[in-house]
Enzyme design. Sequence first.
Site, PDB file in Angstrom:
ATOM      1  N   CYS A 215      -9.661   6.325   1.513  1.00 18.88           N
ATOM      2  CA  CYS A 215     -10.506   6.203   0.316  1.00 18.88           C
ATOM      3  C   CYS A 215     -10.561   7.512  -0.453  1.00 18.88           C
ATOM      4  CB  CYS A 215     -11.909   5.792   0.751  1.00 18.88           C
ATOM      5  SG  CYS A 215     -13.156   5.907  -0.561  1.00 18.88           S
TER       6      CYS A 215
ATOM      7  N   TYR B 230      -8.943   2.161 -11.517  1.00 21.24           N
ATOM      8  CA  TYR B 230      -9.541   0.902 -11.056  1.00 21.24           C
ATOM      9  C   TYR B 230      -9.769  -0.057 -12.219  1.00 21.24           C
ATOM     10  CZ  TYR B 230     -10.286   2.852  -6.429  1.00 21.24           C
ATOM     11  OH  TYR B 230     -10.090   3.378  -5.166  1.00 21.24           O
TER      12      TYR B 230
END
Length: 320
Positions: free
Chosen positions: A59, A190
């Site tokens: 992440c 994103y």
Amino acid sequence: MTAEHTPSYVAPGEEYQRDVRYISDRITRDARVPEFGPRDGDLWPVEPGRYRLIAAKACPWATRTIIVRQLLGLEDVISLGLPGPTHDARSWTFDLDPDGVDPVLGIHFLRDAYDRRIPDYPRGITVPAIVEVETGKVVTNDFPWITHDLFFEWRSYHREGAPDLWPAHQREEMEAVMKRVYTEVNNGVYRCGFAGSQEAYDAAYDRLWAALDWLEDRLGESRYLMGEAITEADVRLYTTLARFDAVYHGHFKCNRQKLTELPHLWGYARDLYQQPAFGENTDFDQIKAHYYVVHSDINPSQIVPKGPDPAVWLTPHGRG
């Protein structure tokens, strides 16, 4: 990052919106009221050995905290738990540990630590998270303030010669740079990948590349974002760049150019990677496994690509 950040919850025709509701508690020196940032949560005292940082190397948001912890020399002060790169909708899990259980907290699902703090925790089970070891309860998952406080509040425990990640004379400009990096680049990839319509994607793509062009120009004038020394701003940008060619270029359709085709950004990224705190905490296999397996709406086959060759990250960067 958590399972709720998959594209399945972006309705057709909509733009991706990140859920930024976090547990806003802070760990501060003597539990003092912080000068900057949120003050609406509880305050916890700085205390070596009391807390465990849970941060997956898959992440980008979590990897920031691992890098800062190492840059500041806090490895013996705050322990580190590493969830595996893949998970289902329930929670990050400790698949890399023997029997799939974190050796300090004794849990398989990170959700257990959230539920101990807030029963039936209603939002995403995110990393990074700081957990109080004795109670097993999450203290905070407010990722931008975790790294901020590691610098400002844990200074008594920094290693000798630790970098000044928040230089006072540059703070105002650095805050503006970090805000643009976050909205347009860190979160911009994103918005591209999880766009619910062609129009949302096109707008996200244009915003992302306008910011990357700005950064390419900026890094043509200085070694790092704020000059000749590494700051928090570089940590925040680096974790997106490290994932760009391996994931975001294809998986998230951010494909105008590869990072390797942007000479200043590519040299800058290699410059950082070749420094231990950055390179040692960049795991391309975990990064690819996470995105290509967990984001099954984007990649239904869950096939993980073999490339790119990570050896290119060790080629001379020419920025010294």
